[in-house]
Design a protein around this motif. Structure first.
Motif, PDB file in Angstrom:
ATOM      1  N   ILE A   1       6.678   1.799  -7.960  1.00  0.00           N
ATOM      2  CA  ILE A   1       5.963   2.954  -8.494  1.00  0.00           C
ATOM      3  C   ILE A   1       4.483   2.808  -8.178  1.00  0.00           C
ATOM      4  O   ILE A   1       3.948   1.697  -8.203  1.00  0.00           O
ATOM      5  N   CYS A   2       3.853   3.913  -7.830  1.00  0.00           N
ATOM      6  CA  CYS A   2       2.415   3.898  -7.559  1.00  0.00           C
ATOM      7  C   CYS A   2       1.677   4.371  -8.813  1.00  0.00           C
ATOM      8  O   CYS A   2       1.999   5.437  -9.343  1.00  0.00           O
ATOM      9  N   PRO A   3       0.692   3.594  -9.279  1.00  0.00           N
ATOM     10  CA  PRO A   3      -0.008   3.959 -10.512  1.00  0.00           C
ATOM     11  C   PRO A   3      -0.953   5.148 -10.333  1.00  0.00           C
ATOM     12  O   PRO A   3      -1.376   5.749 -11.318  1.00  0.00           O
ATOM     13  N   CYS A   4      -1.277   5.508  -9.090  1.00  0.00           N
ATOM     14  CA  CYS A   4      -2.298   6.544  -8.886  1.00  0.00           C
ATOM     15  C   CYS A   4      -1.766   7.970  -9.066  1.00  0.00           C
ATOM     16  O   CYS A   4      -2.303   8.740  -9.837  1.00  0.00           O
ATOM     17  N   HIS A   5      -0.675   8.307  -8.353  1.00  0.00           N
ATOM     18  CA  HIS A   5      -0.150   9.679  -8.455  1.00  0.00           C
ATOM     19  C   HIS A   5       1.367   9.668  -8.599  1.00  0.00           C
ATOM     20  O   HIS A   5       2.037  10.633  -8.248  1.00  0.00           O
ATOM     21  N   SER A   6       1.904   8.549  -9.049  1.00  0.00           N
ATOM     22  CA  SER A   6       3.329   8.420  -9.414  1.00  0.00           C
ATOM     23  C   SER A   6       4.332   8.558  -8.276  1.00  0.00           C
ATOM     24  O   SER A   6       5.498   8.891  -8.525  1.00  0.00           O
ATOM     25  N   SER A   7       3.924   8.297  -7.062  1.00  0.00           N
ATOM     26  CA  SER A   7       4.935   8.230  -5.997  1.00  0.00           C
ATOM     27  C   SER A   7       5.881   7.083  -6.315  1.00  0.00           C
ATOM     28  O   SER A   7       5.462   6.062  -6.861  1.00  0.00           O
ATOM     29  N   ALA A   8       7.150   7.245  -5.962  1.00  0.00           N
ATOM     30  CA  ALA A   8       8.132   6.176  -6.195  1.00  0.00           C
ATOM     31  C   ALA A   8       8.901   5.920  -4.902  1.00  0.00           C
ATOM     32  O   ALA A   8       9.079   6.827  -4.072  1.00  0.00           O
TER      33      ALA A   8
ATOM     34  N   ARG B   1       0.821  -1.221   0.000  1.00  0.00           N
ATOM     35  CA  ARG B   1       0.000   0.000   0.000  1.00  0.00           C
ATOM     36  C   ARG B   1       0.847   1.259   0.000  1.00  0.00           C
ATOM     37  O   ARG B   1       1.671   1.467   0.893  1.00  0.00           O
ATOM     38  N   CYS B   2       0.606   2.087  -0.975  1.00  0.00           N
ATOM     39  CA  CYS B   2       1.278   3.380  -1.066  1.00  0.00           C
ATOM     40  C   CYS B   2       0.897   4.220   0.157  1.00  0.00           C
ATOM     41  O   CYS B   2      -0.259   4.204   0.597  1.00  0.00           O
ATOM     42  N   THR B   3       1.868   4.944   0.697  1.00  0.00           N
ATOM     43  CA  THR B   3       1.594   5.737   1.906  1.00  0.00           C
ATOM     44  C   THR B   3       0.917   7.070   1.586  1.00  0.00           C
ATOM     45  O   THR B   3       0.629   7.842   2.493  1.00  0.00           O
ATOM     46  N   HIS B   4       0.658   7.332   0.312  1.00  0.00           N
ATOM     47  CA  HIS B   4      -0.103   8.538  -0.026  1.00  0.00           C
ATOM     48  C   HIS B   4      -1.585   8.272   0.229  1.00  0.00           C
ATOM     49  O   HIS B   4      -2.122   8.703   1.240  1.00  0.00           O
ATOM     50  N   LEU B   5      -2.230   7.508  -0.656  1.00  0.00           N
ATOM     51  CA  LEU B   5      -3.666   7.246  -0.483  1.00  0.00           C
ATOM     52  C   LEU B   5      -4.013   5.763  -0.559  1.00  0.00           C
ATOM     53  O   LEU B   5      -5.175   5.401  -0.662  1.00  0.00           O
ATOM     54  N   GLY B   6      -2.991   4.917  -0.518  1.00  0.00           N
ATOM     55  CA  GLY B   6      -3.261   3.489  -0.354  1.00  0.00           C
ATOM     56  C   GLY B   6      -3.381   2.646  -1.603  1.00  0.00           C
ATOM     57  O   GLY B   6      -3.782   1.480  -1.519  1.00  0.00           O
ATOM     58  N   CYS B   7      -3.063   3.178  -2.777  1.00  0.00           N
ATOM     59  CA  CYS B   7      -3.067   2.329  -3.989  1.00  0.00           C
ATOM     60  C   CYS B   7      -1.954   1.283  -3.855  1.00  0.00           C
ATOM     61  O   CYS B   7      -1.028   1.455  -3.068  1.00  0.00           O
ATOM     62  N   SER B   8      -2.034   0.224  -4.648  1.00  0.00           N
ATOM     63  CA  SER B   8      -1.006  -0.818  -4.606  1.00  0.00           C
ATOM     64  C   SER B   8       0.169  -0.439  -5.499  1.00  0.00           C
ATOM     65  O   SER B   8      -0.018  -0.139  -6.682  1.00  0.00           O
TER      66      SER B   8
HETATM   67  S1  FES Z   1      -1.899   6.758  -3.806  1.00  0.00           S
HETATM   68 FE1  FES Z   1       0.126   6.414  -4.382  1.00  0.00          FE
HETATM   69  S2  FES Z   1       0.779   8.317  -5.088  1.00  0.00           S
HETATM   70 FE2  FES Z   1      -1.235   8.675  -4.493  1.00  0.00          FE
END
Ligand code: FES
Length: 175
Positions: free
Chosen positions: A118-125, A100-107
């Motif tokens: 890499i997070c597919p939602c908002h490109s956090s790496a 789980r991404c620590t931004h909003l929880g996408c995988s």
């Molecule tokens: S949820 Fe991963 S960058 Fe926003």
């Protein structure tokens, strides 16, 4: 002969006997189902609950990932059932990173060619230790404690640890 038939008719009341037979088999099946259920529960409990968490005193839920030597240096293995990536660092240390991404929880996904998550939602790496490489995520990936016993890597999937930054003290090493 007719007396025999008469007696048969008298003693075999179809409704009552078939019901009691059905009831008997129904109870037998239920009993068997309960036994199988208990046995399965026992096996699951033995597999997952093999000790206590030192911090909380709660039972640990250990998932056996595999032998230490089956994980190369600087490698990432996905355990989707356990919802984590087992990442072995260049120095041999293990960490089990939450998907789980620590931004909003996408995988997050592992990109081996770029050596990053890499997070597919908002490109956090995130790097292989879970440290943030690219915002908007502000915290390193959470992780599950890793235990190494008898040459086997085990992950406590019942204890998710949040953190701000990654650190060497969060890694586990083979003795
Ligand atoms: S949820 Fe991963 S960058 Fe926003």
């Amino acid at each position: 002969m007719s007396g025999y038939l008469k007696n048969s008719v008298k003693t075999e009341t179809p409704g009552v006997n078939s019901l009691s037979r059905r009831g008997f088999f129904g109870m037998a099946w239920k009993g068997l189902g309960i036994l199988v259920g208990l046995e399965t529960l026992g096996m699951i409990t033995a597999y997952f609950f093999s000790g206590k968490n030192k911090n909380t005193g709660a039972p640990r839920q250990l998932l056996e990932a595999g032998p230490v030597d089956s994980f190369g240096l600087n490698s990432v293995s996905a355990f989707m059932g356990g919802r984590f990536y087992l990442a072995r660092q260049q120095d041999g240390g293990f960490i089990a990173l939450s998907l789980r991404c620590t931004h909003l929880g996408c995988s997050v996904s592992w990109e081996a060619d770029k050596n990053r998550f890499i997070c597919p939602c908002h490109s956090s790496a995130f790097d292989i230790s879970g440290e943030v490489l690219n915002p908007p995520a502000a915290r390193a990936l959470s992780y599950y404690p890793v235990l190494i016993e008898n040459g086997l890597v085990k992950v406590d999937i019942g204890t998710l640890k949040e953190r701000t930054r990654s650190g060497k003290d969060q890694l586990s090493y083979a003795p």
